[in-house]
Design an enzyme around this catalytic site. Structure first.
Site, mmCIF file in Angstrom:
data_model
loop_
_atom_site.group_PDB
_atom_site.id
_atom_site.type_symbol
_atom_site.label_atom_id
_atom_site.label_comp_id
_atom_site.label_asym_id
_atom_site.label_seq_id
_atom_site.Cartn_x
_atom_site.Cartn_y
_atom_site.Cartn_z
ATOM 1 N NE ARG A 1 -6.773 4.566 6.243
ATOM 2 C CZ ARG A 1 -6.654 5.824 6.539
ATOM 3 N NH1 ARG A 1 -7.179 6.292 7.627
ATOM 4 N NH2 ARG A 1 -6.004 6.647 5.757
ATOM 5 C CG ASP B 1 3.390 1.232 9.527
ATOM 6 O OD1 ASP B 1 3.099 2.120 10.342
ATOM 7 O OD2 ASP B 1 3.555 1.450 8.309
ATOM 8 C CE LYS C 1 -1.591 1.529 4.070
ATOM 9 N NZ LYS C 1 -1.354 2.902 4.507
ATOM 10 C CG ASN C 2 2.313 2.713 3.521
ATOM 11 O OD1 ASN C 2 1.151 3.087 3.264
ATOM 12 N ND2 ASN C 2 2.713 2.435 4.747
ATOM 13 C CB CYS D 1 -3.723 5.954 10.966
ATOM 14 S SG CYS D 1 -4.503 4.500 10.253
ATOM 15 N NE ARG E 1 0.703 10.148 10.274
ATOM 16 C CZ ARG E 1 0.192 9.159 9.539
ATOM 17 N NH1 ARG E 1 -1.022 8.743 9.749
ATOM 18 N NH2 ARG E 1 0.910 8.601 8.593
HETATM 19 C C1 EPZ Z 1 4.425 6.700 6.419
HETATM 20 O O1 EPZ Z 1 3.753 7.770 7.062
HETATM 21 C C2 EPZ Z 1 3.424 5.595 6.305
HETATM 22 N N1 EPZ Z 1 2.280 6.071 5.530
HETATM 23 C C3 EPZ Z 1 2.981 5.147 7.688
HETATM 24 O O2 EPZ Z 1 2.164 4.015 7.512
HETATM 25 C C4 EPZ Z 1 4.198 4.744 8.504
HETATM 26 O O3 EPZ Z 1 3.802 4.482 9.839
HETATM 27 C C5 EPZ Z 1 5.240 5.870 8.517
HETATM 28 O O4 EPZ Z 1 5.542 6.264 7.159
HETATM 29 C C6 EPZ Z 1 6.542 5.487 9.200
HETATM 30 O O5 EPZ Z 1 7.107 4.387 8.564
HETATM 31 C C7 EPZ Z 1 2.322 6.071 4.204
HETATM 32 O O6 EPZ Z 1 3.307 5.672 3.597
HETATM 33 C C8 EPZ Z 1 1.114 6.549 3.481
HETATM 34 P P1 EPZ Z 1 6.801 9.933 8.343
HETATM 35 P P2 EPZ Z 1 4.370 9.239 7.044
HETATM 36 O O7 EPZ Z 1 6.737 11.187 7.536
HETATM 37 O O8 EPZ Z 1 5.040 9.448 5.738
HETATM 38 C C9 EPZ Z 1 7.173 13.261 11.812
HETATM 39 C C10 EPZ Z 1 0.340 2.626 7.918
HETATM 40 O O9 EPZ Z 1 -0.084 2.039 8.941
HETATM 41 N N2 EPZ Z 1 7.152 14.255 10.720
HETATM 42 O O10 EPZ Z 1 7.964 9.020 8.136
HETATM 43 O O11 EPZ Z 1 3.311 10.144 7.477
HETATM 44 C C11 EPZ Z 1 5.856 12.545 11.967
HETATM 45 O O12 EPZ Z 1 4.965 13.291 12.761
HETATM 46 C C12 EPZ Z 1 0.805 4.046 7.990
HETATM 47 O O13 EPZ Z 1 0.394 2.095 6.785
HETATM 48 C C13 EPZ Z 1 7.307 15.589 11.028
HETATM 49 O O14 EPZ Z 1 7.455 15.987 12.183
HETATM 50 O O15 EPZ Z 1 5.460 9.094 8.174
HETATM 51 C C14 EPZ Z 1 6.296 11.244 12.595
HETATM 52 O O16 EPZ Z 1 6.452 11.424 13.978
HETATM 53 C C15 EPZ Z 1 0.517 4.681 9.285
HETATM 54 N N3 EPZ Z 1 7.337 16.503 10.005
HETATM 55 C C16 EPZ Z 1 7.661 10.976 11.967
HETATM 56 O O17 EPZ Z 1 8.093 12.247 11.485
HETATM 57 C C17 EPZ Z 1 7.213 16.128 8.697
HETATM 58 O O18 EPZ Z 1 7.235 16.996 7.814
HETATM 59 C C18 EPZ Z 1 7.689 9.983 10.822
HETATM 60 O O19 EPZ Z 1 6.700 10.342 9.869
HETATM 61 C C19 EPZ Z 1 7.046 14.766 8.399
HETATM 62 C C20 EPZ Z 1 7.011 13.839 9.425
#
Ligand code: EPZ
Length: 430
Positions: A397, A305, A22-23, A117, A122
């Site tokens: 989802r 995840d 998915k991701n 989610c 985020r």
């Molecule tokens: C991706 O989310 C995945 N979603 C998530 O999968 C997964 O948990 C996550 O990566 C971590 O591996 C998709 O790919 C659609 P991040 P993403 O940006 O991209 C902070 C699932 O269950 N952050 O790596 O949103 C953020 O708040 C889902 O399939 C900032 O502060 O994750 C978090 O604490 C849930 N500022 C951390 O970084 C930013 O600009 C990691 O987030 C971006 C992120």
């Protein structure tokens, strides 16, 4: 509302085919608008998030046609709008990948702020910082992110935190910028690499994806491609832990075992047997589970995840385990539900201290989010007696045919729509 009715106690046994990630599918689908030529995408999982994204792209004038359940053709030659704003797109996190894709191609995009989610705050600051570094003006107004640029120019960008989404978004926009972009402290997840491979197959020049420095030499345009998405690391990991939790014997097929190494390592540590072959991994759980400690980390660390799934296993292990969540700040919402099934877990900040118990007992519970929902279903499958799981739309989802795949492994699980149907399920199962 639909819910799962479950009778626990059957070990899951058999083989299960893992679908496309998915991701990886979400950014690849979004990036398919970056050429006027036709793009063929294979192994797209049939889950709500990918379907919502494809529908929103159709609303922009993108021609999407489904060749079979998992294969699509996409042609974006006749896009008539660069504004992505509908009720559905607000519900999925990946809507924001259309900013990187549209900004790269058209130097302009307006996209509704992401939902997804609820697993903690985020932020999107790193995405915005990256777009600005490429020369875009970015503002958030009336719930929309608006980004535009006369032209995008390559830049040296240091990500303050490792972010999958920001790495992907900036990589997409930089692909069609002038000159070279270097992303430092980039995310290394398999889906980041898959997107880079997809873009390269369209004529992009991206090197280093999968390491923490990605170099992107901008090109003037991209062309069509025919590309198959990688298998889903988290779907595979979920079924691997289902074997551990239910004392079963499950082989996940059509996987890339390398992507599952951190998951296999933890399964071995807690006393399961893990056998790897070229594109399959078998997990056998025949001994009592042992306790361990785990901290979620960006790839190649243990994935956030998979955090609820390992916690559900550890809560049935001998001894005390500590689970530390280092990526999201609110990813223990399932603990209250698991406690109602007999688990002994104390959450302090981003740490869960788990004292293993001998068994779960069935209960009426609700899925708080996608992965926690799947993990709770596994707890119900191991539990004594009957359970119901509400809010299964979260699970759907991201997991295709979740219920059917579990049934094929011998799980006693069905979707029901009412108390009456639940009673019928109970009578049938006995
Ligand atoms: C991706 O989310 C995945 N979603 C998530 O999968 C997964 O948990 C996550 O990566 C971590 O591996 C998709 O790919 C659609 P991040 P993403 O940006 O991209 C902070 C699932 O269950 N952050 O790596 O949103 C953020 O708040 C889902 O399939 C900032 O502060 O994750 C978090 O604490 C849930 N500022 C951390 O970084 C930013 O600009 C990691 O987030 C971006 C992120």
């Amino acid at each position: 509302m639909e819910q799962y009715a479950i009778k626990g106690g059957n070990p899951l046994v058999g083989e299960v085919e893992i679908g496309g990630a998915k991701n990886a599918a979400l950014p690849i689908i979004a990036a398919s608008v970056m050429t006027d030529e036709t793009v063929y995408i294979d192994n797209v999982p049939d889950v709500r998030d990918t379907n919502v994204l494809l529908k929103s792209m159709q609303d922009l004038g993108v021609m999407v046609s489904r060749q079979n359940r998992h294969r699509y053709t996409v042609n974006a030659a006749n896009i008539h709008s660069l504004i992505v704003d509908d009720d559905n797109i607000r519900k999925i996190r990946a809507s924001y990948y259309l900013i990187g894709a549209l900004l790269g191609k058209y130097k302009k995009a307006e996209v509704a702020l992401p939902g997804g989610c609820n697993i903690g705050s985020r932020g999107i600051d790193q995405h915005l910082k990256g777009f600005r570094a490429l020369g875009a003006e970015v503002e958030i107004k009336h719930g929309l992110i608006r980004a535009s640029a006369e032209k995008l120019v390559g830049s040296h960008i240091y990500m303050d935190i490792v972010s999958v989404g920001a790495t992907i978004n900036v990589m997409m926009a930089a692909t069609l910028a002038e000159g070279t972009t270097i992303i430092e402290n980039a995310a290394k997840e398999p889906h980041v690499v898959d997107l880079a491979n997809f873009l390269n197959s369209m004529g992009a020049n991206i090197k280093g994806a999968g390491t923490d420095v990605i170099r992107i030499k901008g090109v003037q345009k991209l062309h069509g491609t025919d590309y198959a998405i990688i298998p889903d690391q988290i779907e595979a990991g979920t079924f691997m832990f289902a074997a551990a939790i239910t004392k079963g014997d499950v082989t996940v097929k059509n996987v890339i075992p390398k992507h599952l190494e951190s998951i296999s390592a933890k399964l071995l540590e807690i006393g399961c047997e893990v056998e790897e072959s070229d594109d399959a991994v078998r997990v056998v759980s025949s001994k009592p589970l042992r306790h361990t400690h785990v901290k979620t980390l960006p790839y190649p660390g243990f994935p956030t995840d998979m955090q609820p799934q390992i916690a559900v296993a550890l809560a049935l292990s001998q001894g005390t385990s500590i689970v530390t969540e280092s990526i999201f700040d609110n990813r223990f919402k399932y603990v209250d539900e698991l406690t109602r099934m007999g688990a002994n877990i104390k959450v302090e900040g981003n740490t869960a201290i788990i004292d293993g118990v001998a068994k779960y007992t069935g209960a009426g519970i609700a899925a708080p989010d996608l992965r926690a929902g799947a993990a709770l279903v596994m707890a119900c499958l191991a539990a004594e007696g009957y359970s119901t799981v509400e809010e299964i739309q979260y699970i759907e989802r991201g997991y295709e045919d979740f219920c059917m795949k579990l049934q094929s492994l011998g799980a006693q699980i069905e979707k029901v729509n009412s108390e009456r149907e639940f009673q019928k399920f109970k009578l049938k199962i006995g």
